[in-house]
Motif scaffolding. Sequence first.
Motif, PDB file in Angstrom:
ATOM      1  N   LEU A  82      -9.337   5.227  -6.514  1.00 21.45           N
ATOM      2  CA  LEU A  82      -8.524   4.322  -7.327  1.00 21.45           C
ATOM      3  C   LEU A  82      -8.288   4.847  -8.739  1.00 21.45           C
ATOM      4  CD1 LEU A  82      -9.882   0.784  -6.358  1.00 21.45           C
ATOM      5  CD2 LEU A  82      -7.547   1.599  -6.085  1.00 21.45           C
ATOM      6  N   GLU A  83      -9.095   5.808  -9.158  1.00 19.89           N
ATOM      7  CA  GLU A  83      -8.970   6.307 -10.517  1.00 19.89           C
ATOM      8  C   GLU A  83      -7.659   7.060 -10.692  1.00 19.89           C
ATOM      9  OE1 GLU A  83     -11.007   5.499 -12.951  1.00 19.89           O
ATOM     10  OE2 GLU A  83     -12.124   4.301 -11.498  1.00 19.89           O
ATOM     11  N   GLY A  84      -6.831   6.594 -11.631  1.00 18.20           N
ATOM     12  CA  GLY A  84      -5.587   7.286 -11.945  1.00 18.20           C
ATOM     13  C   GLY A  84      -4.481   7.112 -10.920  1.00 18.20           C
ATOM     14  N   ARG A  85      -4.712   6.315  -9.860  1.00 16.08           N
ATOM     15  CA  ARG A  85      -3.713   6.154  -8.810  1.00 16.08           C
ATOM     16  C   ARG A  85      -3.189   4.735  -8.715  1.00 16.08           C
ATOM     17  NH1 ARG A  85      -6.750   9.587  -4.844  1.00 16.08           N
ATOM     18  NH2 ARG A  85      -5.593  11.526  -4.555  1.00 16.08           N
ATOM     19  N   ARG A  92      -2.279   5.160   0.132  1.00 22.42           N
ATOM     20  CA  ARG A  92      -1.501   6.247   0.742  1.00 22.42           C
ATOM     21  C   ARG A  92      -2.363   7.501   0.902  1.00 22.42           C
ATOM     22  NH1 ARG A  92       2.665   4.232  -2.912  1.00 22.42           N
ATOM     23  NH2 ARG A  92       4.225   3.083  -1.702  1.00 22.42           N
ATOM     24  N   ALA A  93      -3.142   7.817  -0.134  1.00 22.18           N
ATOM     25  CA  ALA A  93      -4.017   8.992  -0.058  1.00 22.18           C
ATOM     26  C   ALA A  93      -5.079   8.803   1.013  1.00 22.18           C
ATOM     27  CB  ALA A  93      -4.664   9.249  -1.426  1.00 22.18           C
ATOM     28  N   LEU A  94      -5.629   7.592   1.124  1.00 18.93           N
ATOM     29  CA  LEU A  94      -6.623   7.294   2.149  1.00 18.93           C
ATOM     30  C   LEU A  94      -6.028   7.462   3.539  1.00 18.93           C
ATOM     31  CD1 LEU A  94      -9.413   6.147   2.979  1.00 18.93           C
ATOM     32  CD2 LEU A  94      -8.378   3.864   2.824  1.00 18.93           C
ATOM     33  N   ALA A  95      -4.817   6.954   3.742  1.00 18.30           N
ATOM     34  CA  ALA A  95      -4.164   7.074   5.045  1.00 18.30           C
ATOM     35  C   ALA A  95      -3.957   8.533   5.428  1.00 18.30           C
ATOM     36  CB  ALA A  95      -2.828   6.334   5.029  1.00 18.30           C
ATOM     37  N   ALA A  96      -3.510   9.346   4.469  1.00 15.02           N
ATOM     38  CA  ALA A  96      -3.282  10.767   4.746  1.00 15.02           C
ATOM     39  C   ALA A  96      -4.593  11.470   5.074  1.00 15.02           C
ATOM     40  CB  ALA A  96      -2.611  11.423   3.546  1.00 15.02           C
ATOM     41  N   ASP A 111       3.140   0.444   4.417  1.00 16.61           N
ATOM     42  CA  ASP A 111       4.222  -0.398   3.903  1.00 16.61           C
ATOM     43  C   ASP A 111       3.631  -1.170   2.729  1.00 16.61           C
ATOM     44  OD1 ASP A 111       6.356  -2.011   3.394  1.00 16.61           O
ATOM     45  OD2 ASP A 111       6.218  -3.176   5.241  1.00 16.61           O
ATOM     46  N   LEU A 112       3.756  -0.581   1.524  1.00 12.12           N
ATOM     47  CA  LEU A 112       3.027  -1.081   0.361  1.00 12.12           C
ATOM     48  C   LEU A 112       3.937  -1.579  -0.752  1.00 12.12           C
ATOM     49  CD1 LEU A 112       0.397   1.805   0.190  1.00 12.12           C
ATOM     50  CD2 LEU A 112       0.230  -0.352   1.440  1.00 12.12           C
ATOM     51  N   GLY A 113       5.230  -1.489  -0.558  1.00 11.33           N
ATOM     52  CA  GLY A 113       6.140  -1.939  -1.594  1.00 11.33           C
ATOM     53  C   GLY A 113       6.120  -1.012  -2.795  1.00 11.33           C
ATOM     54  N   ALA A 114       6.551  -1.527  -3.926  1.00  9.44           N
ATOM     55  CA  ALA A 114       6.601  -0.725  -5.148  1.00  9.44           C
ATOM     56  C   ALA A 114       5.204  -0.551  -5.720  1.00  9.44           C
ATOM     57  CB  ALA A 114       7.505  -1.385  -6.176  1.00  9.44           C
ATOM     58  N   ARG A 148      -3.291   5.986  18.627  1.00 11.52           N
ATOM     59  CA  ARG A 148      -2.367   7.051  18.216  1.00 11.52           C
ATOM     60  C   ARG A 148      -1.549   6.642  16.998  1.00 11.52           C
ATOM     61  NH1 ARG A 148      -2.358  11.215  21.447  1.00 11.52           N
ATOM     62  NH2 ARG A 148      -0.505  12.048  20.409  1.00 11.52           N
ATOM     63  N   ASN A 149      -1.464   5.342  16.755  1.00 11.92           N
ATOM     64  CA  ASN A 149      -0.690   4.849  15.624  1.00 11.92           C
ATOM     65  C   ASN A 149      -1.434   3.713  14.938  1.00 11.92           C
ATOM     66  OD1 ASN A 149       2.115   6.259  16.021  1.00 11.92           O
ATOM     67  ND2 ASN A 149       1.584   5.435  18.037  1.00 11.92           N
ATOM     68  N   CYS A 150      -1.271   3.663  13.624  1.00  3.78           N
ATOM     69  CA  CYS A 150      -1.886   2.599  12.831  1.00  3.78           C
ATOM     70  C   CYS A 150      -0.969   2.328  11.639  1.00  3.78           C
ATOM     71  CB  CYS A 150      -3.278   3.020  12.360  1.00  3.78           C
ATOM     72  SG  CYS A 150      -4.136   1.783  11.354  1.00  3.78           S
ATOM     73  N   ARG A 151      -0.885   1.069  11.238  1.00  9.25           N
ATOM     74  CA  ARG A 151      -0.016   0.691  10.126  1.00  9.25           C
ATOM     75  C   ARG A 151      -0.800  -0.125   9.113  1.00  9.25           C
ATOM     76  NH1 ARG A 151       2.444  -3.856   8.690  1.00  9.25           N
ATOM     77  NH2 ARG A 151       4.375  -3.803   7.476  1.00  9.25           N
ATOM     78  N   ILE A 152      -0.658   0.236   7.825  1.00  5.63           N
ATOM     79  CA  ILE A 152      -1.256  -0.521   6.724  1.00  5.63           C
ATOM     80  C   ILE A 152      -0.130  -1.237   5.982  1.00  5.63           C
ATOM     81  CG2 ILE A 152      -2.692  -0.426   4.655  1.00  5.63           C
ATOM     82  CD1 ILE A 152      -3.600   2.340   5.532  1.00  5.63           C
ATOM     83  N   GLY A 153      -0.250  -2.537   5.834  1.00  4.19           N
ATOM     84  CA  GLY A 153       0.738  -3.301   5.091  1.00  4.19           C
ATOM     85  C   GLY A 153       0.079  -4.102   3.985  1.00  4.19           C
ATOM     86  N   VAL A 154       0.674  -4.102   2.804  1.00  6.20           N
ATOM     87  CA  VAL A 154       0.182  -4.894   1.677  1.00  6.20           C
ATOM     88  C   VAL A 154       1.375  -5.541   0.985  1.00  6.20           C
ATOM     89  CG1 VAL A 154      -1.007  -4.903  -0.545  1.00  6.20           C
ATOM     90  CG2 VAL A 154      -1.827  -3.420   1.272  1.00  6.20           C
ATOM     91  N   ARG A 155       1.256  -6.827   0.710  1.00  8.47           N
ATOM     92  CA  ARG A 155       2.279  -7.506  -0.086  1.00  8.47           C
ATOM     93  C   ARG A 155       1.625  -8.667  -0.822  1.00  8.47           C
ATOM     94  NH1 ARG A 155       6.012 -11.221   3.905  1.00  8.47           N
ATOM     95  NH2 ARG A 155       4.344 -12.218   5.095  1.00  8.47           N
ATOM     96  N   VAL A 156       2.275  -9.127  -1.871  1.00  8.11           N
ATOM     97  CA  VAL A 156       1.806 -10.274  -2.646  1.00  8.11           C
ATOM     98  C   VAL A 156       2.824 -11.393  -2.506  1.00  8.11           C
ATOM     99  CG1 VAL A 156       1.149 -11.133  -4.917  1.00  8.11           C
ATOM    100  CG2 VAL A 156       0.579  -8.786  -4.271  1.00  8.11           C
ATOM    101  N   VAL A 157       2.357 -12.540  -1.997  1.00  3.87           N
ATOM    102  CA  VAL A 157       3.232 -13.693  -1.774  1.00  3.87           C
ATOM    103  C   VAL A 157       2.597 -14.917  -2.427  1.00  3.87           C
ATOM    104  CG1 VAL A 157       4.328 -15.169  -0.056  1.00  3.87           C
ATOM    105  CG2 VAL A 157       4.038 -12.729   0.417  1.00  3.87           C
TER     106      VAL A 157
END
Length: 231
Positions: A82-85, A92-96, A111-114, A148-157
């Motif tokens: 989390l430092e500097g990111r 995204r770095a964790l997923a890669a 799918d993390l938005g802006a 074989r596939n995994c998706r991470i989604g984050v949003r604020v509602v």
Amino acid sequence: MTSACSTGTCAHYQEMVRLQRNLHDGLGPGLAGIMLRADILAELLTANQSAAQEMLRDLRHEAAAFMTEFRRVLADQSPAELEGRGLAGALRALAARMSRATGETLAITTDLGAEHELDREVDRSVQVAVFWIAKEALTNVVKHAKARNCRIGVRVVDGVLQLSIVDDGIGRVGLSRRGIGLTSMGSRAAELGGWCEVTDGAPGAGVAVTAHLPARDPGLGCHAPHPPTER
């Protein structure tokens, strides 16, 4: 044992729980990644020398990062990623990194938005909890799901951060018992007025980890309403 410790409210007991959780969440995924890459490396040594050398360089980097994370856990600091990111960049770095640990056999999309919107709308303590929950969930996918596939989604509602991690693996049969990791995900969310649950993903396959946490300081009375029914 004092009555306070027997009910889990004394400072010593709570510190033991905190350290156990941080060691598991911070160091467990690192060790799992190193072991997985070591297995792949053993196969590549005879089949593909060039790929084996690249994997060895990654393994050394992973070991160095593991030692850094070990020191941060002992000091009770936030995750190095989390430092500097910020949260979006860290996820995204964790997923890669998790995908590379499988030899790219697991594709992880985000799918993390802006990126800056998450950092602006979500308090740091919530970002830390969400990162740990996501890291533990991805570690379970890598170790148990055979996906074989995994998706991470984050949003604020409406002031609530919603995290979802869904894979297409073998389902909850890979999670035969509720260990420290699943308990840790729930407790990290609950401590901030939120919740986390593990359910079936797509019909007949996969697992979905869902967590809702207030985006702002729970000390101000924020909370994330729990889902109306248990599944």
